[in-house]
Scaffold this motif. Structure first.
Motif, PDB file in Angstrom:
ATOM      1  N   SER A   1      -3.789   1.053  -8.208  1.00 20.01           N
ATOM      2  CA  SER A   1      -4.497  -0.022  -8.908  1.00 20.01           C
ATOM      3  C   SER A   1      -3.710  -0.467 -10.128  1.00 20.01           C
ATOM      4  O   SER A   1      -3.631  -1.670 -10.433  1.00 20.01           O
TER       5      SER A   1
ATOM      6  N   ALA B   1      -7.123   8.652  -0.108  1.00 17.52           N
ATOM      7  CA  ALA B   1      -7.269   7.485  -0.980  1.00 17.52           C
ATOM      8  C   ALA B   1      -7.351   7.887  -2.449  1.00 17.52           C
ATOM      9  O   ALA B   1      -6.783   7.214  -3.317  1.00 17.52           O
TER      10      ALA B   1
ATOM     11  N   ALA C   1      -3.269  -7.972  -3.319  1.00 16.64           N
ATOM     12  CA  ALA C   1      -4.170  -7.017  -3.958  1.00 16.64           C
ATOM     13  C   ALA C   1      -5.364  -6.699  -3.069  1.00 16.64           C
ATOM     14  O   ALA C   1      -5.747  -5.521  -2.915  1.00 16.64           O
ATOM     15  N   ASP C   2      -5.955  -7.717  -2.461  1.00 12.81           N
ATOM     16  CA  ASP C   2      -7.115  -7.491  -1.596  1.00 12.81           C
ATOM     17  C   ASP C   2      -6.750  -6.623  -0.394  1.00 12.81           C
ATOM     18  O   ASP C   2      -7.481  -5.699  -0.017  1.00 12.81           O
TER      19      ASP C   2
ATOM     20  N   ALA D   1       0.859  -1.182   0.000  1.00 18.76           N
ATOM     21  CA  ALA D   1       0.000   0.000   0.000  1.00 18.76           C
ATOM     22  C   ALA D   1       0.894   1.230   0.000  1.00 18.76           C
ATOM     23  O   ALA D   1       2.057   1.156   0.404  1.00 18.76           O
TER      24      ALA D   1
ATOM     25  N   LEU E   1      -6.548   1.240   1.250  1.00 17.42           N
ATOM     26  CA  LEU E   1      -7.034   2.504   0.713  1.00 17.42           C
ATOM     27  C   LEU E   1      -8.395   2.867   1.280  1.00 17.42           C
ATOM     28  O   LEU E   1      -8.709   4.052   1.485  1.00 17.42           O
ATOM     29  N   GLU E   2      -9.202   1.838   1.551  1.00 20.28           N
ATOM     30  CA  GLU E   2     -10.527   2.089   2.107  1.00 20.28           C
ATOM     31  C   GLU E   2     -10.475   2.518   3.570  1.00 20.28           C
ATOM     32  O   GLU E   2     -11.454   3.044   4.109  1.00 20.28           O
TER      33      GLU E   2
ATOM     34  N   ARG F   1      -5.507   6.019  -5.680  1.00 20.56           N
ATOM     35  CA  ARG F   1      -6.307   4.897  -6.162  1.00 20.56           C
ATOM     36  C   ARG F   1      -5.931   4.460  -7.579  1.00 20.56           C
ATOM     37  O   ARG F   1      -5.717   3.271  -7.839  1.00 20.56           O
TER      38      ARG F   1
ATOM     39  N   ARG G   1      -6.150  -2.916  -1.450  1.00 24.00           N
ATOM     40  CA  ARG G   1      -7.395  -2.157  -1.677  1.00 24.00           C
ATOM     41  C   ARG G   1      -8.082  -1.840  -0.349  1.00 24.00           C
ATOM     42  O   ARG G   1      -8.654  -0.755  -0.172  1.00 24.00           O
TER      43      ARG G   1
END
Length: 286
Positions: free
Chosen positions: A219, A211, A196-197, A97, A203-204, A215, A200
């Motif tokens: 991504s 974010a 990847a999960d 991240a 970021l949330e 993003r 993401r």
């Protein structure tokens, strides 16, 4: 010692899936008595059923001192006077991240698993390794020498693990314990989906204003990363053979690189000025 495991006992942490699973199955087939470190009993049963050689599942959580102590007791009782030939520190997590989005809790989890836990395991098994003049193999990655965007937390852990390895190699030399690093590059394993999960989700967890800054490029980075792993000619078998070499060669090397990408990054980090390396890494992660 060279060529095969010759019945030597080896502990491999993080053996449940991916590179760890491939490694323990390969080592068992090569003749080692493999103690496969897992956290869930079901994973151990699956490994034991798949192994063609001698494989004993052992429950061990590298972040739990009590779990490590129990594993030491179990393995020492099993090997007796023959002792333990090696510890392969493969357990780890990958926090991917933007650093602005990495929480303190996640950074601690990254370092606790990949650095603090690794030393805890080594420290606990060193008396057995000294008796057998054995070996330690620490698994890092190509990012143990080069930090790429969005992998800063992971790289920090791998840099630290490389430093621990260098210090241990020099400290334990007088006791006859060899210490090596195995650096795998991009290899397609189930970890990429988890990375990847988790990325993401990171970021949330931050304000939208933060974010939104990352993003799109993040991504894109995740997509490029997975494509690189899928396109890589390096396989878990290449990694397993490198670990076996570190365990069987009469004079093990300090570092074993696995994959062209590891070699390329290592060379570029030595020959390119920092700003040029920044531009190169920025280009390949866009």
């Amino acid at each position: 010692m060279s060529g095969s495991g010759a019945g030597r006992a080896v502990l491999v942490t993080g053996a449940s899936s991916g590179l760890g699973r491939a490694c323990v199955l390969h080592l068992a087939e090569a003749g080692f008595h493999v103690f496969a470190g897992v956290r869930r009993p079901g994973d151990g049963d699956d490994l034991a059923a798949a192994a063609s050689g001698r494989l004993t599942p052992v429950r061990v959580d590298v972040t739990d001192d009590a779990s490590i102590a129990a594993a030491v007791k179990e393995i020492e009782a099993a090997v007796g006077d023959d002792g333990l030939w090696a510890v392969v520190n493969n357990a780890g997590v990958c926090v991917a991240a933007p650093l602005e989005c990495v929480t303190t809790e996640e950074l601690r989890r990254q370092l606790d698993t990949n650095v603090v836990g690794q030393l805890a395991v080594i420290r606990a098994f060193l008396p057995m390794l000294r008796r057998g003049r054995g070996r330690v193999v620490n698994v890092t990655s190509g990012l143990g020498s080069v930090a790429v965007p969005y992998m800063g937390a992971y790289s920090a852990a791998q840099f630290a693990k490389e430093a621990l390895t260098d210090a241990l190699r020099r400290e334990l030399r007088g006791f006859g314990v060899d210490v090596s690093v195995v650096r795998p590059g991009a290899i397609m394993t189930p970890i990429w989906g988890k990375v990847a999960d988790a990325g993401r989700a990171a970021l949330e967890s931050v304000p939208e204003g933060v974010a939104s800054l990352y993003r799109v490029p993040f991504s894109r980075f995740l997509l490029v990363n997975e494509r690189s792993a899928r396109a890589s000619s390096t396989t878990p078998a290449h990694f397993s053979r490198a670990v076996a070499r570190a365990l069987t060669e009469a004079r093990p090397r300090a570092r074993y690189g696995v994959g062209v990408d590891v070699w390329r990054l290592s060379v570029l980090s030595r020959v390119l000025p920092d700003r040029a390396l920044d531009r190169y890494l920025g280009a390949i992660t866009r």
